[in-house]
Design an enzyme around this catalytic site. Structure first.
Site, PDB file in Angstrom:
ATOM      1  N   ASP A 160       0.924  -1.234   0.048  1.00  0.00           N
ATOM      2  CA  ASP A 160      -0.017   0.105  -0.096  1.00  0.00           C
ATOM      3  C   ASP A 160       0.883   1.132  -0.028  1.00  0.00           C
ATOM      4  O   ASP A 160       1.685   1.486   0.967  1.00  0.00           O
ATOM      5  CB  ASP A 160      -0.945   0.074   1.013  1.00  0.00           C
ATOM      6  CG  ASP A 160      -1.998   1.030   1.262  1.00  0.00           C
ATOM      7  OD1 ASP A 160      -1.624   2.134   0.471  1.00  0.00           O
ATOM      8  OD2 ASP A 160      -2.892   0.994   1.779  1.00  0.00           O
ATOM      9  N   HIS A 161       1.150   2.119  -1.231  1.00  0.00           N
ATOM     10  CA  HIS A 161       1.812   2.926  -1.223  1.00  0.00           C
ATOM     11  C   HIS A 161       1.862   4.082  -0.227  1.00  0.00           C
ATOM     12  O   HIS A 161       2.735   4.926   0.065  1.00  0.00           O
ATOM     13  CB  HIS A 161       2.074   3.517  -2.533  1.00  0.00           C
ATOM     14  CG  HIS A 161       0.808   4.409  -2.976  1.00  0.00           C
ATOM     15  ND1 HIS A 161      -0.303   3.778  -3.407  1.00  0.00           N
ATOM     16  CD2 HIS A 161       0.744   5.602  -3.040  1.00  0.00           C
ATOM     17  CE1 HIS A 161      -1.205   4.953  -3.690  1.00  0.00           C
ATOM     18  NE2 HIS A 161      -0.749   6.078  -3.324  1.00  0.00           N
ATOM     19  N   HIS A 221      -6.319   2.377   1.992  1.00  0.00           N
ATOM     20  CA  HIS A 221      -5.409   3.597   2.221  1.00  0.00           C
ATOM     21  C   HIS A 221      -5.786   4.334   3.608  1.00  0.00           C
ATOM     22  O   HIS A 221      -5.209   4.388   4.386  1.00  0.00           O
ATOM     23  CB  HIS A 221      -5.632   4.370   0.992  1.00  0.00           C
ATOM     24  CG  HIS A 221      -4.998   4.145  -0.176  1.00  0.00           C
ATOM     25  ND1 HIS A 221      -4.016   3.257  -0.166  1.00  0.00           N
ATOM     26  CD2 HIS A 221      -5.288   4.678  -1.471  1.00  0.00           C
ATOM     27  CE1 HIS A 221      -3.576   2.991  -1.379  1.00  0.00           C
ATOM     28  NE2 HIS A 221      -4.408   3.666  -2.241  1.00  0.00           N
TER      29      HIS A 221
END
Length: 489
Positions: free
Chosen positions: A178-179, A241
């Site tokens: 998950d960036h 996110h």
């Protein structure tokens, strides 16, 4: 202050989907920046793997073009780019067939170095890739796989994906990326919380009135219309996110800064989330741009579905049922085609128990704001006397904790989230990656919310492009005598 870069050990990184958009925009430019910094060893190898027929020199040309376009202006005139390109190789491969697998095996299997495989492909191919890696002897104990979201679209599909990968790899070999967790400010959030005595004693329902998490985008669905209309803001943003940001804000201090200790505490937060009441949910779809409806069509036109009930905006209120946060609401908000691109976490502290300045002084609250994008930083709002004569008039001013100002230009090097996370994969550090039970717990909380509005036949409310979302989102807060913080760039 000059940041210290510690080189990683030699590695082979195979990028399945190596000619795709993510590889071109993020993975290859990020690896080049790590090479320039001295963190990536010169004998590392990056092997693109995709269906396209091309030779290694063709792939090097593709990478050079991507770096020039998306590399963030990194200097390439000193021959560094040419040296980096010598690390690249390419294999034409069929994810569901036999083509290319023996060739790939010959290049990576049996080498005394780290082996990482980046699944930059659709989730429907994860099982095929994992099975072929195993059958061709590349799924050994030193192998690591990186998988991109979406990791399932509901609990059942996430469980099936986890089970499929578990046939071939141990959990400690699987890196669900998950960036958002690779952003510098997200990691600084943990440092601020657990490295400073100033905040942690106040980080609970006794002192915090509420917490807001906002991720706003100015873009629409763009070329992702077909995917997005099947997912919506809940699946695309909230379940992953925003959920991860919520966990980092709300979790208990882990016993140590280690992968499982951190992820154990995050999991406890997800499992403690209360169900969301229907009147605490606001869904919306953006309208056309009133200034230029042809250039920016409305959501339903953009996804080519005139009857779509998929949300491009979502706001909701939830609670965490534990001692630390009992009674403190968490407000989550995300949307496309809003007035500014901004990601911010705001911890809004309670009023002072008694104001000595009287009602005319108004309400003043301390707010700790963590900005994730576009201008990363942390700001603490404090109340002071307004300068000048005329009595005790109070105003709120920000104490801006800008890391760039504090550390100087050399100590504030911008590192993209992807390059940081890829280096963590090579180091074998899973702290910033989701564990399988985390993903499943998030879907277990998300699924009933989606099922609820589907059964009720709820229709998203329209909202103006370049605004702040539907009016009902404002009402969600005002019912609690609160206001959303302004979305600012």
């Amino acid at each position: 202050m000059v940041s210290r870069v510690i080189p990683v050990d030699p590695f082979d990184l195979v990028i399945f989907g190596g000619t795709g958009d993510l590889a071109r925009r993020k993975i290859l430019p990020g690896l080049f920046r790590r090479y320039c910094s001295g963190q990536m060893p010169e004998n590392a190898r990056i092997i693109g793997a995709a269906r396209s027929d091309m030779e290694a020199h063709d792939y090097a040309a593709l990478a050079a073009e991507a770096i020039q376009e998306f590399g963030g202006g990194k200097a390439c005139e000193d021959g560094t780019l040419e040296k980096f390109l010598t690390c690249l190789d390419y294999v034409t491969i069929d994810a569901r067939g036999d083509r290319g697998w023996s060739e790939l095996q010959a290049r990576v299997a049996g080498k005394d170095r780290i082996e990482a495989f980046y699944f930059s492909v659709a989730p429907s191919l994860f099982g095929d890739l994992a099975e072929r890696l195993q059958s061709h002897g590349m799924a050994d104990s030193k192998a690591r796989i990186v998988v991109e979201k979406p990791f399932g679209r509901d609990l059942a599909s996430a469980q099936a994906l986890n089970a499929t990968l578990a046939k071939y790899f141990d959990e400690k070999q699987i890196y669900r990326i998950d960036h958002y967790l690779g952003k510098e400010t997200v990691q600084n959030l943990m440092a601020v919380r657990f490295g400073n005595m100033l905040f942690e004693p106040l980080w609970n329902s006794q002192f915090v009135d509420h917490i807001q998490i906002t991720v706003a985008e100015t873009v629409g669905v763009g070329g992702r219309g077909e995917y997005y209309d099947k997912s919506g803001a809940m699946r695309d943003m909230v379940q992953n996110h925003l959920m991860q940001l919520l966990c980092l804000i709300a979790m208990e201090p882990p016993a140590r800064f280690s992968p499982d200790a951190v992820r154990d505490e995050k999991l406890k937060v997800i499992r403690a989330l209360d169900p969301v009441e229907p009147h605490h949910i606001v869904r919306g779809q953006y309208d056309a741009d009133p200034d230029d409806p042809d250039a920016m069509p409305d959501y339903r036109t953009a996804v080519d579905n005139p009857r779509s009930k998929t949300e491009s905006f979502l706001a909701l209120k939830t609670h965490i049922a534990n001692w630390r946060w009992a009674g403190t609401p968490f407000y989550l908000r995300t949307g496309k085609r809003l007035c500014a691109r901004s990601s911010e976490i705001s911890i809004v502290f309670k009023d002072t128990p008694h104001s000595i300045f009287g009602e005319e002084a108004g309400r003043h609250r301390n707010v700790l704001s963590i900005r994730l994008q576009p201008n990363e930083g942390i700001t603490l709002g404090v109340t002071i006397k307004e300068p000048g004569p005329g009595g005790m008039r109070l105003i709120d001013v920000p104490l801006d904790m800008s890391f760039a100002d504090a550390l100087g230009p050399d100590g504030a090097e911008h590192v993209d989230a992807y390059e940081r996370l890829i280096m963590d994969v090579i180091r074998g550090n899973q702290t910033l990656f989701m564990r399988g039970d985390e993903v499943e717990a998030a879907w277990a909380w998300t699924d009933p919310i989606i099922e609820g509005w589907t059964k009720r036949g709820d229709v998203p409310k329209p909202y103006d492009s370049h605004g702040a979302g539907p009016d009902t989102s404002t009402q969600l807060m005002r019912r609690d005598d609160r206001e959303w913080r302004e979305i600012t760039p």
